[in-house]
Scaffold this motif. Structure first.
Motif, PDB file in Angstrom:
ATOM      1  N   ALA A  75      11.967   1.552   0.887  1.00  0.00           N
ATOM      2  CA  ALA A  75      11.248   2.754   0.464  1.00  0.00           C
ATOM      3  C   ALA A  75      10.317   3.248   1.566  1.00  0.00           C
ATOM      4  O   ALA A  75      10.189   4.454   1.798  1.00  0.00           O
ATOM      5  CB  ALA A  75      10.455   2.464  -0.806  1.00  0.00           C
ATOM      6  N   MET A  76       9.678   2.313   2.268  1.00  0.00           N
ATOM      7  CA  MET A  76       8.767   2.702   3.343  1.00  0.00           C
ATOM      8  C   MET A  76       9.513   3.448   4.446  1.00  0.00           C
ATOM      9  O   MET A  76       9.046   4.470   4.945  1.00  0.00           O
ATOM     10  CB  MET A  76       8.085   1.469   3.926  1.00  0.00           C
ATOM     11  CG  MET A  76       6.985   1.788   4.929  1.00  0.00           C
ATOM     12  SD  MET A  76       6.927   0.575   6.247  1.00  0.00           S
ATOM     13  CE  MET A  76       8.452   0.945   7.130  1.00  0.00           C
ATOM     14  N   TYR A  77      10.681   2.932   4.818  1.00  0.00           N
ATOM     15  CA  TYR A  77      11.487   3.604   5.839  1.00  0.00           C
ATOM     16  C   TYR A  77      11.950   4.976   5.348  1.00  0.00           C
ATOM     17  O   TYR A  77      11.971   5.944   6.113  1.00  0.00           O
ATOM     18  CB  TYR A  77      12.695   2.760   6.209  1.00  0.00           C
ATOM     19  CG  TYR A  77      12.426   1.735   7.279  1.00  0.00           C
ATOM     20  CD1 TYR A  77      12.062   2.119   8.571  1.00  0.00           C
ATOM     21  CD2 TYR A  77      12.535   0.378   6.999  1.00  0.00           C
ATOM     22  CE1 TYR A  77      11.815   1.175   9.554  1.00  0.00           C
ATOM     23  CE2 TYR A  77      12.296  -0.568   7.985  1.00  0.00           C
ATOM     24  CZ  TYR A  77      11.930  -0.165   9.260  1.00  0.00           C
ATOM     25  OH  TYR A  77      11.690  -1.100  10.236  1.00  0.00           O
ATOM     26  N   GLU A  78      12.338   5.051   4.083  1.00  0.00           N
ATOM     27  CA  GLU A  78      12.787   6.327   3.535  1.00  0.00           C
ATOM     28  C   GLU A  78      11.681   7.369   3.632  1.00  0.00           C
ATOM     29  O   GLU A  78      11.928   8.532   3.979  1.00  0.00           O
ATOM     30  CB  GLU A  78      13.231   6.150   2.079  1.00  0.00           C
ATOM     31  CG  GLU A  78      13.869   7.380   1.479  1.00  0.00           C
ATOM     32  CD  GLU A  78      14.387   7.161   0.068  1.00  0.00           C
ATOM     33  OE1 GLU A  78      14.697   8.167  -0.611  1.00  0.00           O
ATOM     34  OE2 GLU A  78      14.470   5.987  -0.372  1.00  0.00           O
ATOM     35  N   ASN A 119       6.397  12.808  -1.828  1.00  0.00           N
ATOM     36  CA  ASN A 119       7.484  12.038  -1.210  1.00  0.00           C
ATOM     37  C   ASN A 119       7.305  10.545  -1.484  1.00  0.00           C
ATOM     38  O   ASN A 119       8.282   9.823  -1.734  1.00  0.00           O
ATOM     39  CB  ASN A 119       7.525  12.292   0.300  1.00  0.00           C
ATOM     40  CG  ASN A 119       8.018  13.680   0.654  1.00  0.00           C
ATOM     41  OD1 ASN A 119       8.519  14.392  -0.205  1.00  0.00           O
ATOM     42  ND2 ASN A 119       7.861  14.069   1.901  1.00  0.00           N
ATOM     43  N   TRP A 120       6.047  10.082  -1.430  1.00  0.00           N
ATOM     44  CA  TRP A 120       5.765   8.670  -1.708  1.00  0.00           C
ATOM     45  C   TRP A 120       6.162   8.329  -3.144  1.00  0.00           C
ATOM     46  O   TRP A 120       6.784   7.289  -3.403  1.00  0.00           O
ATOM     47  CB  TRP A 120       4.284   8.403  -1.477  1.00  0.00           C
ATOM     48  CG  TRP A 120       3.890   6.943  -1.613  1.00  0.00           C
ATOM     49  CD1 TRP A 120       3.862   6.022  -0.616  1.00  0.00           C
ATOM     50  CD2 TRP A 120       3.473   6.285  -2.803  1.00  0.00           C
ATOM     51  NE1 TRP A 120       3.447   4.799  -1.111  1.00  0.00           N
ATOM     52  CE2 TRP A 120       3.217   4.935  -2.441  1.00  0.00           C
ATOM     53  CE3 TRP A 120       3.300   6.677  -4.129  1.00  0.00           C
ATOM     54  CZ2 TRP A 120       2.773   3.985  -3.384  1.00  0.00           C
ATOM     55  CZ3 TRP A 120       2.878   5.732  -5.065  1.00  0.00           C
ATOM     56  CH2 TRP A 120       2.609   4.408  -4.680  1.00  0.00           C
ATOM     57  N   LYS A 121       5.807   9.186  -4.074  1.00  0.00           N
ATOM     58  CA  LYS A 121       6.160   8.943  -5.481  1.00  0.00           C
ATOM     59  C   LYS A 121       7.665   8.953  -5.675  1.00  0.00           C
ATOM     60  O   LYS A 121       8.213   8.178  -6.473  1.00  0.00           O
ATOM     61  CB  LYS A 121       5.501   9.986  -6.377  1.00  0.00           C
ATOM     62  CG  LYS A 121       3.985   9.864  -6.479  1.00  0.00           C
ATOM     63  CD  LYS A 121       3.396  10.969  -7.339  1.00  0.00           C
ATOM     64  CE  LYS A 121       1.888  10.812  -7.471  1.00  0.00           C
ATOM     65  NZ  LYS A 121       1.275  11.908  -8.289  1.00  0.00           N
ATOM     66  N   LYS A 122       8.328   9.796  -4.926  1.00  0.00           N
ATOM     67  CA  LYS A 122       9.797   9.885  -5.031  1.00  0.00           C
ATOM     68  C   LYS A 122      10.453   8.582  -4.578  1.00  0.00           C
ATOM     69  O   LYS A 122      11.323   8.046  -5.263  1.00  0.00           O
ATOM     70  CB  LYS A 122      10.306  11.052  -4.198  1.00  0.00           C
ATOM     71  CG  LYS A 122      11.814  11.239  -4.250  1.00  0.00           C
ATOM     72  CD  LYS A 122      12.231  12.429  -3.415  1.00  0.00           C
ATOM     73  CE  LYS A 122      13.751  12.594  -3.433  1.00  0.00           C
ATOM     74  NZ  LYS A 122      14.173  13.762  -2.591  1.00  0.00           N
ATOM     75  N   VAL A 123      10.033   8.053  -3.428  1.00  0.00           N
ATOM     76  CA  VAL A 123      10.683   6.844  -2.910  1.00  0.00           C
ATOM     77  C   VAL A 123      10.310   5.606  -3.710  1.00  0.00           C
ATOM     78  O   VAL A 123      11.050   4.604  -3.711  1.00  0.00           O
ATOM     79  CB  VAL A 123      10.364   6.615  -1.418  1.00  0.00           C
ATOM     80  CG1 VAL A 123      10.802   7.818  -0.587  1.00  0.00           C
ATOM     81  CG2 VAL A 123       8.897   6.286  -1.169  1.00  0.00           C
ATOM     82  N   THR A 124       9.158   5.652  -4.411  1.00  0.00           N
ATOM     83  CA  THR A 124       8.748   4.499  -5.207  1.00  0.00           C
ATOM     84  C   THR A 124       9.171   4.617  -6.671  1.00  0.00           C
ATOM     85  O   THR A 124       9.004   3.677  -7.454  1.00  0.00           O
ATOM     86  CB  THR A 124       7.225   4.305  -5.170  1.00  0.00           C
ATOM     87  OG1 THR A 124       6.578   5.517  -5.627  1.00  0.00           O
ATOM     88  CG2 THR A 124       6.755   3.986  -3.762  1.00  0.00           C
ATOM     89  N   GLY A 125       9.729   5.779  -7.040  1.00  0.00           N
ATOM     90  CA  GLY A 125      10.147   5.983  -8.418  1.00  0.00           C
ATOM     91  C   GLY A 125       8.991   6.084  -9.382  1.00  0.00           C
ATOM     92  O   GLY A 125       9.106   5.721 -10.564  1.00  0.00           O
ATOM     93  N   THR A 126       7.839   6.588  -8.913  1.00  0.00           N
ATOM     94  CA  THR A 126       6.651   6.687  -9.764  1.00  0.00           C
ATOM     95  C   THR A 126       6.300   8.144 -10.062  1.00  0.00           C
ATOM     96  O   THR A 126       5.161   8.462 -10.374  1.00  0.00           O
ATOM     97  CB  THR A 126       5.451   5.999  -9.088  1.00  0.00           C
ATOM     98  OG1 THR A 126       5.232   6.569  -7.785  1.00  0.00           O
ATOM     99  CG2 THR A 126       5.689   4.518  -8.943  1.00  0.00           C
ATOM    100  N   GLU A 127       7.271   9.030  -9.945  1.00  0.00           N
ATOM    101  CA  GLU A 127       7.030  10.468 -10.187  1.00  0.00           C
ATOM    102  C   GLU A 127       6.639  10.699 -11.644  1.00  0.00           C
ATOM    103  O   GLU A 127       7.123  10.026 -12.559  1.00  0.00           O
ATOM    104  CB  GLU A 127       8.296  11.253  -9.860  1.00  0.00           C
ATOM    105  CG  GLU A 127       8.670  11.216  -8.388  1.00  0.00           C
ATOM    106  CD  GLU A 127       9.985  11.922  -8.113  1.00  0.00           C
ATOM    107  OE1 GLU A 127       9.948  13.026  -7.523  1.00  0.00           O
ATOM    108  OE2 GLU A 127      11.036  11.391  -8.478  1.00  0.00           O
TER     109      GLU A 127
END
Length: 334
Positions: free
Chosen positions: A116-119, A326-334
């Protein structure tokens, strides 16, 4: 054609050959603060090797162990041309570049793993925003080349939970993760990775937030035997370059650098999981006290951190909101 014209042409050819020779001899100095045997040091060397293999007119020389510039001076030194390229932990730059704090959000959820960090870090929008921000400092943002893995807590004395850091003096990992440690009642000291052992040994600090790699490679188990397995932060290592030097490169040389970054990222991602498993096994083996943190405690910590997350968006405006989305998107916390 008279002799004067012939002489001028000869001089022109000679000047062209000389300029080409000077270009061929161009050397870039890459600094970092890791040991050469550290995975992060190997990653920086891999990048240099990739550039050197791709082009005959550009040479990257590596200066490890802060032998050229200290990690916390990376941005200023790169801006001023003291060093041409630097591989630096994102948290070290957060005071000067607040937008970079998207990579220092404290106590992230388990879904914020290295993938997720790389994404997030390699997303075109992230790259564009970071490049625009660093350009203000006269620095070219080349991207990321590897991850820190989880930066966790290591203490001189026993502890039963994260709440036990209250009242202790800790070396922080930088950025908003330091704000989080203060929120939990600790005081935070700024130290480079190379200073950790002595600071723990002398009692200058009671503990540190650092990576498994630093814990193992700097022999920190001797001075911080308690391992508190809570991920304070997970951040990438950025690759920065003096912008004037970058702008002066030919298109082919820039392409070589871009290709080297991409190849290094792939190499790092392919090898990092095995490296992290090996390091974690050594951490657990070397630490005298291993304190696991329950899922419930981790969830409670994340809830405590929400005001810090909110402050990131408030402090960084539209760019901060975009990166947080974008952070919420990659972590699935939207």
């Amino acid at each position: 054609m008279n002799r004067k014209t012939t002489l001028c042409m000869a001089l022109g050819v000679a000047a062209t050959v000389f300029a080409g020779t000077a270009w061929a001899q161009q050397t870039l100095r890459l600094g970092h603060y890791f040991a050469t045997e550290d995975f992060r040091g190997k990653t920086a060397q891999h990048f240099a090797d990739q550039v050197n293999e791709q082009t005959d007119d550009l040479q990257v020389d590596v200066y490890p162990n802060e032998s050229l510039v200290k990690g916390r001076e990376a941005l200023q030194a790169t801006s001023q041309g003291v060093v041409d390229i630097y591989s630096v932990y994102a948290g070290y730059l957060s005071g000067q570049v607040p937008l970079i704090n998207i990579f220092s959000l404290p106590f992230p959820p388990p879904s914020y793993d290295d993938k997720a960090m790389y994404e997030l870090a390699l997303d075109p929008d992230t790259v564009a925003l970071m490049d625009k921000t660093f350009a203000k400092f006269g620095v070219k943002y080349l991207g990321v080349i590897n991850s820190s893995g989880p930066a966790q807590l290591f203490l001189r004395n026993p502890a039963k939970s994260v709440s036990d850091i209250r009242g202790r003096k800790l070396r922080g990992a930088g950025g908003l993760s330091d704000v989080a440690l203060r929120k939990l009642g600790a005081s935070v000291v700024l130290l480079s990775a190379a200073e950790q052992f002595l600071a723990l040994q002398t009692g200058t600090v009671d503990g540190i937030s650092t990576t498994w790699s630093s814990y193992v490679n700097y022999g920190l188990a001797d001075v911080a035997p308690t391992y508190l397995a809570a991920t304070v932060v997970r951040a990438p290592y950025l690759l920065l370059m003096n912008k004037a030097k970058y702008d002066a490169l030919s298109d082919a040389q820039r392409d070589a650098i871009t290709n080297a970054v991409n190849n290094t990222v792939e190499w790092s991602r392919e090898n990092f999981a095995a490296e992290q498993k090996m390091l974690h096994d050594k951490v657990v083996e070397q630490a005298k006290n291993v304190v696991e943190v329950s899922d419930a405690d981790k969830a409670a910590l994340r809830e405590q951190m929400q005001p810090i997350y909110d402050s990131y968006v408030e402090d960084n405006g539209e760019a901060g909101r975009q990166l947080m989305d974008n952070w919420k998107k990659v972590t699935g916390t939207e």
